[in-house]
Design a protein around this motif. Structure first.
Motif, PDB file in Angstrom:
ATOM      1  N   SER A 113       0.798  -1.174   0.084  1.00  0.00           N
ATOM      2  CA  SER A 113       0.068  -0.037   0.164  1.00  0.00           C
ATOM      3  C   SER A 113       0.952   1.153   0.084  1.00  0.00           C
ATOM      4  O   SER A 113       0.597   2.291  -0.620  1.00  0.00           O
ATOM      5  CB  SER A 113      -0.849   0.124   1.163  1.00  0.00           C
ATOM      6  OG  SER A 113      -1.605   1.101   1.450  1.00  0.00           O
ATOM      7  N   GLN A 114       1.892   1.432   0.780  1.00  0.00           N
ATOM      8  CA  GLN A 114       2.807   2.393   1.049  1.00  0.00           C
ATOM      9  C   GLN A 114       3.582   2.575  -0.469  1.00  0.00           C
ATOM     10  O   GLN A 114       3.754   3.836  -0.861  1.00  0.00           O
ATOM     11  CB  GLN A 114       3.774   2.120   1.946  1.00  0.00           C
ATOM     12  CG  GLN A 114       3.308   2.312   3.406  1.00  0.00           C
ATOM     13  CD  GLN A 114       2.632   3.725   3.625  1.00  0.00           C
ATOM     14  OE1 GLN A 114       3.145   4.517   3.352  1.00  0.00           O
ATOM     15  NE2 GLN A 114       1.324   3.659   4.116  1.00  0.00           N
ATOM     16  N   ILE A 115       3.914   1.575  -1.095  1.00  0.00           N
ATOM     17  CA  ILE A 115       4.644   1.729  -2.374  1.00  0.00           C
ATOM     18  C   ILE A 115       3.800   2.211  -3.396  1.00  0.00           C
ATOM     19  O   ILE A 115       4.049   3.153  -4.207  1.00  0.00           O
ATOM     20  CB  ILE A 115       5.348   0.325  -2.965  1.00  0.00           C
ATOM     21  CG1 ILE A 115       6.560   0.106  -2.151  1.00  0.00           C
ATOM     22  CG2 ILE A 115       5.720   0.304  -4.312  1.00  0.00           C
ATOM     23  CD1 ILE A 115       6.968  -1.105  -1.963  1.00  0.00           C
ATOM     24  N   GLU A 116       2.545   1.793  -3.412  1.00  0.00           N
ATOM     25  CA  GLU A 116       1.445   2.087  -4.521  1.00  0.00           C
ATOM     26  C   GLU A 116       1.226   3.654  -4.305  1.00  0.00           C
ATOM     27  O   GLU A 116       0.964   4.454  -5.147  1.00  0.00           O
ATOM     28  CB  GLU A 116       0.369   1.399  -4.139  1.00  0.00           C
ATOM     29  CG  GLU A 116       0.442  -0.111  -4.761  1.00  0.00           C
ATOM     30  CD  GLU A 116      -0.885  -0.981  -4.443  1.00  0.00           C
ATOM     31  OE1 GLU A 116      -1.795  -0.503  -3.921  1.00  0.00           O
ATOM     32  OE2 GLU A 116      -1.169  -2.070  -5.155  1.00  0.00           O
ATOM     33  N   LYS A 117       1.200   4.101  -3.032  1.00  0.00           N
ATOM     34  CA  LYS A 117       0.812   5.426  -2.799  1.00  0.00           C
ATOM     35  C   LYS A 117       2.018   6.380  -3.181  1.00  0.00           C
ATOM     36  O   LYS A 117       1.660   7.623  -3.533  1.00  0.00           O
ATOM     37  CB  LYS A 117       0.425   5.756  -1.165  1.00  0.00           C
ATOM     38  CG  LYS A 117      -0.854   5.257  -0.636  1.00  0.00           C
ATOM     39  CD  LYS A 117      -0.636   5.450   0.662  1.00  0.00           C
ATOM     40  CE  LYS A 117      -1.957   4.914   1.481  1.00  0.00           C
ATOM     41  NZ  LYS A 117      -1.935   5.087   2.771  1.00  0.00           N
ATOM     42  N   GLY A 118       3.060   6.028  -3.122  1.00  0.00           N
ATOM     43  CA  GLY A 118       4.284   6.791  -3.408  1.00  0.00           C
ATOM     44  C   GLY A 118       4.906   6.942  -4.823  1.00  0.00           C
ATOM     45  O   GLY A 118       5.288   7.734  -5.349  1.00  0.00           O
TER      46      GLY A 118
END
Length: 184
Positions: A96-101
C-alpha cells in the motif's frame, strides 16, 4: 546461534519454503536468513505453549486437564499461524505504501529527467528527496540504483519487478526500461 537448529526442527516442503520466501520479500525482508528466522519463531511459538501448558496439564487437578489441553492446542495453532499472518500483513502495508508513493516518484523522476539528468541520477536524487515520506519505496529505488551501478539498469529493474509483484511497479519498470532503451 540457535536459529538454524530451531528452523531445521520446523519442517516445510520446498514449494512452501519458496512461497514463504516470496512473502518475506514482499514484506521487505531481504536478509539471507529471513526464512530461517521466521521458521525458528514459528517453532518456538508452537513449543512454548506445548511445554508450558503441558507441565501445567500434568500438575493440574483432573477437572482442569481438559481446559489446559484445549488451551495448549489452541495456543499451538495460534503460534503456528500468527507469525506468517503478521508477515502477510506487513507485505500488504508495504504494498500500500509503495502504491501511494509511485505517482510522486514518477512526477519527480519526470522533472529530473526533463532537466537533463540520466534516469539513474534522477532515481538517486528522488530517493534522497522522498526518503522521509515514502521509506519503503525509496529503499527499493536505492536497491535499483545500487544494482544498476554494479550491473545494468535493465537487470536492476527486472529484479525490482521480481521483488515487488505489484502491477503499477511492473508498469513503472517497463516505462524506465523503454526510456533506457530509446534514450528518451
Amino acid at each position: 546461534p540457535l536459529t538454524p537448529t530451531l528452523s531445521a526442527l520446523f519442517p516445510e516442503t520446498e514449494a512452501r519454503q519458496q512461497e514463504i520466501k516470496k512473502e518475506l520479500r514482499h514484506a521487505g525482508y531481504y536478509q539471507p536468513h529471513a526464512l530461517q528466522n521466521l521458521n525458528a519463531i514459528r517453532y518456538v511459538s508452537i513449543m512454548l505453549p506445548l511445554i508450558g501448558l503441558g507441565i501445567l496439564f500434568v500438575l493440574s487437578p483432573r477437572q482442569l486437564e481438559l481446559p489446559f489441553l484445549l488451551a495448549m492446542v489452541a495456543l499451538m495453532i495460534v503460534g503456528w499461524a500468527v507469525p506468517r499472518l503478521w508477515v502477510r500483513g506487513q507485505a500488504q502495508d508495504r504494498r500500500s505504501q509503495i502504491e501511494k508513493g509511485l505517482p510522486d516518484v514518477l512526477d519527480l523522476l519526470n522533472m529530473c529527467v526533463s532537466q537533463g539528468m540520466t534516469p539513474l541520477t534522477a532515481m538517486t536524487r528522488v530517493t534522497h528527496e522522498l526518503n522521509n515520506v515514502y521509506p519503503e519505496l525509496t529503499e527499493e529505488l536505492r536497491i535499483v540504483a545500487e544494482q544498476a551501478k554494479i550491473g545494468t539498469m535493465q537487470q536492476a529493474l527486472e529484479n525490482m519487478r521480481t521483488r515487488l509483484d505489484i502491477p503499477e511497479v511492473h508498469s513503472f519498470a517497463n516505462l524506465l526500461l523503454q526510456t533506457e532503451r530509446l534514450g528518451t
